[in-house]
Design a protein around this motif. Structure first.
Motif, short mmCIF file in Angstrom:
data_model
loop_
_atom_site.label_atom_id
_atom_site.label_comp_id
_atom_site.label_asym_id
_atom_site.label_seq_id
_atom_site.Cartn_x
_atom_site.Cartn_y
_atom_site.Cartn_z
N ASP A 1 0.41 2.42 -12.47
CA ASP A 1 1.16 3.58 -12.02
C ASP A 1 1.94 3.19 -10.77
O ASP A 1 1.37 2.78 -9.77
N THR A 2 3.26 3.32 -10.81
CA THR A 2 4.07 2.88 -9.68
C THR A 2 3.78 3.65 -8.41
O THR A 2 4.10 3.22 -7.31
N ARG A 3 3.17 4.81 -8.51
CA ARG A 3 2.81 5.55 -7.30
C ARG A 3 1.63 4.93 -6.58
O ARG A 3 1.30 5.32 -5.46
N ALA A 4 0.97 3.98 -7.19
CA ALA A 4 -0.26 3.42 -6.62
C ALA A 4 -0.09 2.00 -6.09
O ALA A 4 -1.06 1.32 -5.85
N VAL A 5 1.16 1.56 -5.93
CA VAL A 5 1.38 0.22 -5.44
C VAL A 5 2.26 0.26 -4.20
O VAL A 5 3.10 1.13 -4.06
N PRO A 6 2.07 -0.68 -3.25
CA PRO A 6 2.76 -0.61 -1.98
C PRO A 6 4.27 -0.50 -2.06
O PRO A 6 4.87 0.28 -1.34
N PHE B 1 6.11 0.93 -3.96
CA PHE B 1 6.63 2.17 -4.52
C PHE B 1 6.22 3.43 -3.77
O PHE B 1 6.67 4.50 -4.10
N VAL B 2 5.38 3.33 -2.76
CA VAL B 2 5.05 4.51 -1.96
C VAL B 2 5.83 4.51 -0.65
O VAL B 2 5.72 5.46 0.13
N LEU B 3 6.60 3.47 -0.40
CA LEU B 3 7.32 3.35 0.86
C LEU B 3 8.24 4.54 1.09
O LEU B 3 8.14 5.23 2.11
N GLY B 4 9.15 4.79 0.15
CA GLY B 4 10.10 5.89 0.34
C GLY B 4 9.45 7.24 0.34
O GLY B 4 9.82 8.13 1.12
N GLU B 5 8.46 7.42 -0.52
CA GLU B 5 7.75 8.69 -0.61
C GLU B 5 7.05 9.03 0.71
O GLU B 5 7.16 10.16 1.22
N GLU B 6 6.34 8.06 1.27
CA GLU B 6 5.61 8.31 2.51
C GLU B 6 6.57 8.53 3.68
O GLU B 6 6.37 9.44 4.50
N LEU B 7 7.63 7.72 3.76
CA LEU B 7 8.59 7.90 4.85
C LEU B 7 9.31 9.23 4.74
O LEU B 7 9.60 9.87 5.76
N ALA B 8 9.59 9.67 3.52
CA ALA B 8 10.23 10.97 3.35
C ALA B 8 9.34 12.09 3.85
O ALA B 8 9.81 13.06 4.48
N ALA B 9 8.04 11.98 3.59
CA ALA B 9 7.11 12.99 4.08
C ALA B 9 6.99 12.96 5.60
O ALA B 9 6.99 14.01 6.26
N ASN C 1 -2.67 2.91 -0.12
CA ASN C 1 -3.23 3.73 0.94
C ASN C 1 -3.13 3.04 2.29
O ASN C 1 -2.89 3.68 3.32
N HIS C 2 -3.33 1.76 2.29
CA HIS C 2 -3.22 1.00 3.53
C HIS C 2 -1.78 1.02 4.04
O HIS C 2 -1.54 1.12 5.26
N LEU C 3 -0.81 0.92 3.14
CA LEU C 3 0.59 0.98 3.55
C LEU C 3 0.91 2.33 4.19
O LEU C 3 1.62 2.40 5.20
N ARG C 4 0.39 3.40 3.60
CA ARG C 4 0.61 4.72 4.19
C ARG C 4 0.08 4.74 5.63
O ARG C 4 0.73 5.28 6.54
N ALA C 5 -1.08 4.16 5.84
CA ALA C 5 -1.66 4.12 7.18
C ALA C 5 -0.79 3.30 8.14
O ALA C 5 -0.59 3.69 9.30
N LEU C 6 -0.26 2.18 7.66
CA LEU C 6 0.59 1.34 8.50
C LEU C 6 1.86 2.09 8.91
O LEU C 6 2.30 2.01 10.07
N LEU C 7 2.46 2.80 7.97
CA LEU C 7 3.69 3.53 8.27
C LEU C 7 3.42 4.62 9.31
O LEU C 7 4.22 4.82 10.24
N ARG C 8 2.31 5.30 9.17
CA ARG C 8 1.96 6.35 10.14
C ARG C 8 1.68 5.74 11.51
O ARG C 8 2.12 6.27 12.53
N GLU D 1 -6.22 -1.26 -5.97
CA GLU D 1 -6.71 -0.46 -4.85
C GLU D 1 -7.90 -1.12 -4.16
O GLU D 1 -8.85 -1.54 -4.80
N VAL D 2 -7.83 -1.19 -2.85
CA VAL D 2 -8.94 -1.62 -2.01
C VAL D 2 -9.49 -0.44 -1.23
O VAL D 2 -10.70 -0.26 -1.11
N TYR D 3 -8.59 0.39 -0.71
CA TYR D 3 -8.97 1.56 0.07
C TYR D 3 -8.79 2.81 -0.78
O TYR D 3 -7.69 3.10 -1.26
N ASP D 4 -9.88 3.57 -0.97
CA ASP D 4 -9.80 4.76 -1.82
C ASP D 4 -9.24 5.97 -1.08
O ASP D 4 -9.05 7.03 -1.66
N ARG D 5 -8.97 5.80 0.22
CA ARG D 5 -8.31 6.85 1.00
C ARG D 5 -7.51 6.16 2.10
O ARG D 5 -7.69 4.97 2.36
#
Length: 341
Positions: free
Chosen positions: A28-33, A35-43, A169-176, A196-200
Motif C-alpha cells: 500500500d503506497t500509503r505505508a511507505v516513506p 509516499f507519505v511525504l506530501g500527505e504529512e506535510l500537507a497536514a 511512521n518514522h518519517l512522519r516523526a522526522l517531519l514533525r 513497517e518497523v514502528y507501529d505508531r
C-alpha cells in the motif's frame, strides 16, 4: 508533446516490472516513506504557514503532489534543475519559510552537495533536503541513480543535521521534529517500499537512537532500510542461540555516541549495517567513536563495499551484498567467530 515524467516506472506501477520474485510487491503506497511525504506535510501546513515544498519534476514519485493538491500556492516544481531548487529553497528559508526540497537521493546529495553546504548549512538556514529512493533502490538505473555515498558526504558538512527514515511512521516523526529545528537538515528516505518497523509514530530526540531489541552477544547498529532486515536477522540468530541487540541509528549527525559506547561495553561485538558505501558512512562514524574513546571490541562495518554496484533488481542487489536478513545474520556470525560470547 513528449514528457519526461517517468513516475509510473519509479513507483512500480508501469507495465514494465523492474523487480524480481524477491521484490516486495503490492505494498500500500500509503505505508511507505516515499509516499507519505506530501500527505504529512500537507497536514502539518494546516497549522504552520511557513511550510513550502519544492521538487524537481518528481512530484508523483515523492508524492509532493499530495501537498500541491491542498496548498498549490506553496508548491513549486522547478523542473529538472536540482541545484537551482536547493538555492531557491535557501532563499525561501532566508525569507522566513521552512522549505522541503525533494528529489532522488543521488541528485539531492551528490549533484547538489555544493548548494547544500554553501547555500544552506554555511548560512545556517532551515532548509530540509529530502533525498528519496536512496541506496540501491533504483537498481536498474545504474550508478547515476544509486545513492550510496550520501551518508558519507552529508555527515562531513558542518552544521548539517543528517537523519534517516526507517519507515512511514518514522518519517512522519522526522517531519514533525524538523519544524522546530533551526538548522539545515538532510532527510534520507529509503527505497519506497520499506516494511513497517514502528507501529505508531515514535517520539524522537535528535542525537538519541532507538534500541528496538535487547541482547548481550552483539549489537547490530542499523539505519534506514536496513533496520527491518536487521531485526529479522536478530530473530534468526536467536534461533541459533545468539542474542543480538538491535539499535536504529536514525540520527547520523549528530550520532548517538552513548548508544555506541554502551553497545561496546555491554555486548560482545558491534556490527553496523547500512544500504550505503561503508567508506565514510554509518560504520565509519561508529568506528570514529570507538577509536576516539579507545574502547576495544570486536567490530565490523557491513554495507556496500567501496565499488560501483551492478545493475539489477534491488532485491537481488540486497542479497548479493548480504544486506538481507540471511546475509546480515551470516555476517554477524562471522564477526562472533573470533569473539567470546
Amino acid at each position: 508533446m513528449t514528457t519526461q515524467d517517468q513516475s509510473e516506472i519509479f513507483n512500480g506501477t508501469a507495465s514494465v516490472a523492474f523487480k524480481d520474485a524477491r521484490s516486495i510487491d503490492g505494498t500500500d503506497t500509503r505505508a511507505v516513506p516515499a509516499f507519505v511525504l506530501g500527505e504529512e506535510l500537507a497536514a502539518l501546513a494546516e497549522d504552520d504557514p511557513r511550510i513550502v515544498v519544492l521538487t524537481a519534476d518528481l512530484g508523483r514519485s515523492n508524492r509532493a503532489l499530495d501537498f500541491a493538491a491542498r496548498w498549490p500556492d506553496r508548491f513549486f516544481n522547478v523542473g529538472i534543475a536540482e541545484k537551482n531548487m536547493i538555492t531557491t529553497a535557501a532563499g525561501m528559508a532566508a525569507a522566513g519559510n521552512i522549505p522541503f526540497a525533494a528529489t532522488f537521493g543521488s541528485f539531492a546529495a551528490l549533484l547538489c552537495a555544493e548548494q547544500i553546504r554553501t547555500d544552506c548549512a554555511y548560512p545556517d538556514l532551515p532548509v530540509r533536503v529530502v533525498g528519496h529512493h536512496s541506496g540501491m533502490s533504483m537498481g536498474f538505473y545504474g550508478t547515476s541513480h544509486h545513492s550510496l555515498e550520501d551518508i558519507g558526504m552529508m555527515r562531513t558538512i558542518a552544521d548539517l543535521t543528517v537523519v534517516s527514515a526507517t519507515d512511514a511512521n518514522h518519517l512522519r516523526a522526522l517531519l514533525r521534529l524538523s519544524l522546530d529545528h533551526p538548522h539545515a537538515m538532510y532527510l534520507r528516505l529509503g527505497r519506497g517500499r520499506d516494511p513497517e518497523v514502528y507501529d505508531r509514530v515514535p517520539e524522537l530526540t535528535l542525537g538519541r537512537a532507538h534500541t528496538l531489541r535487547d541482547g548481550n552477544h552483539l549489537t547490530i547498529i542499523a539505519t534506514g532500510s536496513e533496520v527491518h532486515p536487521a531485526l529479522d536477522a536478530a530473530r534468526l540468530l536467536a534461533e541459533r542461540g545468539v542474542e543480538a541487540r538491535v539499535v536504529d541509528m536514525w540520527t547520523i549527525a549528530p550520532l548517538d555516541r552513548e548508544a555506541v559506547l554502551a553497545a561496546a561495553r555491554e555486548t560482545g561485538a558491534v556490527l553496523t549495517v547500512e544500504e550505503a558505501n561503508i567508506t565514510g558512512g554509518l560504520g565509519s562514524a561508529v568506528a570514529e567513536v570507538l577509536a576516539d574513546t579507545g574502547i576495544s571490541t570486536a567490530f565490523r562495518r557491513h554495507g556496500v563495499p567501496d565499488e560501483h554496484v551492478p545493475v539489477g533488481p534491488p532485491a537481488g542487489l540486497y542479497a548479493h551484498y548480504r544486506l538481507d536478513a540471511d546475509g546480515i545474520a551470516a555476517v554477524a556470525e562471522e564477526l562472533l567467530e573470533g569473539s567470546p560470547r
